[in-house]
Motif scaffolding. Sequence first.
Motif, PDB file in Angstrom:
ATOM      1  N   LEU A  97      41.128  41.899  34.012  1.00 11.21           N
ATOM      2  CA  LEU A  97      40.384  42.036  35.308  1.00 11.21           C
ATOM      3  C   LEU A  97      40.447  40.387  35.577  1.00 11.21           C
ATOM      4  CD1 LEU A  97      37.084  44.099  34.536  1.00 11.21           C
ATOM      5  CD2 LEU A  97      39.396  44.618  35.760  1.00 11.21           C
ATOM      6  N   PRO A  98      41.299  39.638  35.875  1.00 15.07           N
ATOM      7  CA  PRO A  98      41.713  38.405  36.318  1.00 15.07           C
ATOM      8  C   PRO A  98      40.852  37.850  37.432  1.00 15.07           C
ATOM      9  CG  PRO A  98      43.597  39.629  37.108  1.00 15.07           C
ATOM     10  CD  PRO A  98      42.808  40.414  36.448  1.00 15.07           C
ATOM     11  N   ALA A  99      40.348  38.534  38.238  1.00 17.07           N
ATOM     12  CA  ALA A  99      39.345  38.297  39.406  1.00 17.07           C
ATOM     13  C   ALA A  99      38.069  37.991  38.834  1.00 17.07           C
ATOM     14  CB  ALA A  99      39.487  38.912  40.728  1.00 17.07           C
ATOM     15  N   LEU A 100      37.654  38.380  37.728  1.00 10.94           N
ATOM     16  CA  LEU A 100      36.263  38.664  37.296  1.00 10.94           C
ATOM     17  C   LEU A 100      35.767  37.033  37.291  1.00 10.94           C
ATOM     18  CD1 LEU A 100      33.746  40.184  36.517  1.00 10.94           C
ATOM     19  CD2 LEU A 100      34.754  40.527  34.365  1.00 10.94           C
ATOM     20  N   PRO A 101      36.372  36.171  36.565  1.00  8.30           N
ATOM     21  CA  PRO A 101      35.632  34.834  36.402  1.00  8.30           C
ATOM     22  C   PRO A 101      35.323  34.213  37.879  1.00  8.30           C
ATOM     23  CG  PRO A 101      37.334  35.023  34.724  1.00  8.30           C
ATOM     24  CD  PRO A 101      37.528  36.250  35.604  1.00  8.30           C
ATOM     25  N   LEU A 111      35.155  44.540  53.360  1.00  8.19           N
ATOM     26  CA  LEU A 111      35.369  43.148  54.117  1.00  8.19           C
ATOM     27  C   LEU A 111      36.324  42.143  53.663  1.00  8.19           C
ATOM     28  CD1 LEU A 111      31.446  42.430  53.934  1.00  8.19           C
ATOM     29  CD2 LEU A 111      32.339  43.531  55.381  1.00  8.19           C
ATOM     30  N   GLY A 112      37.154  42.456  52.507  1.00  7.94           N
ATOM     31  CA  GLY A 112      38.324  41.626  52.524  1.00  7.94           C
ATOM     32  C   GLY A 112      38.648  41.844  51.003  1.00  7.94           C
ATOM     33  N   TRP A 113      40.012  41.714  50.403  1.00 12.61           N
ATOM     34  CA  TRP A 113      40.305  41.792  49.117  1.00 12.61           C
ATOM     35  C   TRP A 113      41.452  40.894  48.741  1.00 12.61           C
ATOM     36  CZ3 TRP A 113      45.539  43.550  48.110  1.00 12.61           C
ATOM     37  CH2 TRP A 113      46.263  44.122  49.328  1.00 12.61           C
ATOM     38  N   SER A 114      41.874  40.520  47.660  1.00 13.58           N
ATOM     39  CA  SER A 114      42.604  39.772  46.871  1.00 13.58           C
ATOM     40  C   SER A 114      43.527  40.411  45.932  1.00 13.58           C
ATOM     41  CB  SER A 114      41.879  38.289  46.265  1.00 13.58           C
ATOM     42  OG  SER A 114      41.414  39.148  45.288  1.00 13.58           O
ATOM     43  N   ASP A 115      44.649  39.807  45.874  1.00 11.91           N
ATOM     44  CA  ASP A 115      45.896  40.424  45.060  1.00 11.91           C
ATOM     45  C   ASP A 115      45.531  40.414  43.652  1.00 11.91           C
ATOM     46  OD1 ASP A 115      47.605  40.830  47.202  1.00 11.91           O
ATOM     47  OD2 ASP A 115      48.629  38.819  46.964  1.00 11.91           O
ATOM     48  N   ASP A 116      44.532  39.633  43.306  1.00 13.47           N
ATOM     49  CA  ASP A 116      44.023  39.554  41.701  1.00 13.47           C
ATOM     50  C   ASP A 116      43.028  40.674  41.299  1.00 13.47           C
ATOM     51  OD1 ASP A 116      42.054  38.442  42.970  1.00 13.47           O
ATOM     52  OD2 ASP A 116      42.028  36.652  41.813  1.00 13.47           O
TER      53      ASP A 116
END
Length: 417
Positions: A99-103, A183-188
């Motif tokens: 889960l690279p977006a978790l930090p 509301l938004g999202w990212s590739d990670d």
Amino acid sequence: MSTHLDLLTGDAAAGLLDAAVATAGGELVDWRVRQVDHRPGSTTTVAYRATVRWGGVERSETLGASVGRARDGRKPGVVTLSDGDATVAVWRFPGDPALPALPRAFDPAAVEELLAGLGIGPAERAHPELKVRAYRPTRRAVIEARAEAARVFLKVLRPRKVADLHRRHDLLSRAGLPVPRPLGWSDDGLLVLSPLHGTEMRAAVRDAGPIPSPLDVLDLLDRLPAEVRDLPRRPAWSESAEHYAGVIGAALPAEAGRAADLAGAVRTRLAERGTGADPTHGDLYEAQIMLTDGRITGLLDVDSAGPGHRADDLACLVAHLDVLSLVHGSESAQARYAARMRGLAADYAEGFVAAPGGRGVDERDLAARVAGVLLSLATGPHRVQEQGWQAATSRRLDVVAGWLDGSRLVPSGTGRA
């Protein structure tokens, strides 16, 4: 029991965790298993609650360890250890390698920047308050972010899944379903969602408050748009009964044969109906439904929305209510609560079968699907390392058998206020 389970939940785990913490400059004081995700023949992942001493100061930490995910050992912050037979990846929350977006989602400064970029942050810059609402190691996390003028939920998942989940939320939101707006999202792997109003149906069930009728639940499912049929098909819980029987057998060999037999009976019943094409939620139960004065005002976790049998959604709700009859408590209070939960499950099942206007489902088919969901839930006591999980698992298998032989589907009249 699987050697991987032994390695990550037995005494050997202490040495692995101690070595990993020491690598980061800490000292392991104590630890306990909080959650187990065992997939026979594939991966085993465990979450721990630990006390770690850092420079003389003790802190509570969430640690994770996994066997069978070889690439995890190459991620920053992950310590790779070996006992000679297996390679284990160990990490400290929020450094989950899958889960690279978790930090970033757990960093107040980063979330502040995120909210500002979305135009929903406070007028005066201030770090939001972050609270972990859910965490399944290597699978997903949900973090609530509160600032003075904003409240959002940050859902973190594996990067390859985020675009699909954004699409589901967007589709259902535009169709008028009471789901969190994206509301938004990212590739990670980070998806930002709006909050919902109301309280969980689980609280109303627990406190004997007003709850939706079976027809209210059917009305909610009627609102699912036809486009849900075009989403990727995902197996229903009941369709994975044999997988969960295998998980039970690996953790509790004494019940392996019974679990396999029950799963076989579920599979045989499901084969009578074939593949479904109804728009479905995919994971409908009382913790996913938000209520205001007994009315449905919110629907959570649409990750599994797609084509299937509506009866599987109904069975999921019934099964989760029935399994609540097995929770612990004082003997007298537990007996009353168990009777109410069992009656509530049976009342909902009866309502779904008897629904007028051709909306009812087949009783035998519904019972088989409830049994299938309950087989998945029978892995729960071991997964969360409940005290006496072996006996708790066997009790859940008893309930599975009760739905298959028809003895569980007996309305008691005690479910509703």
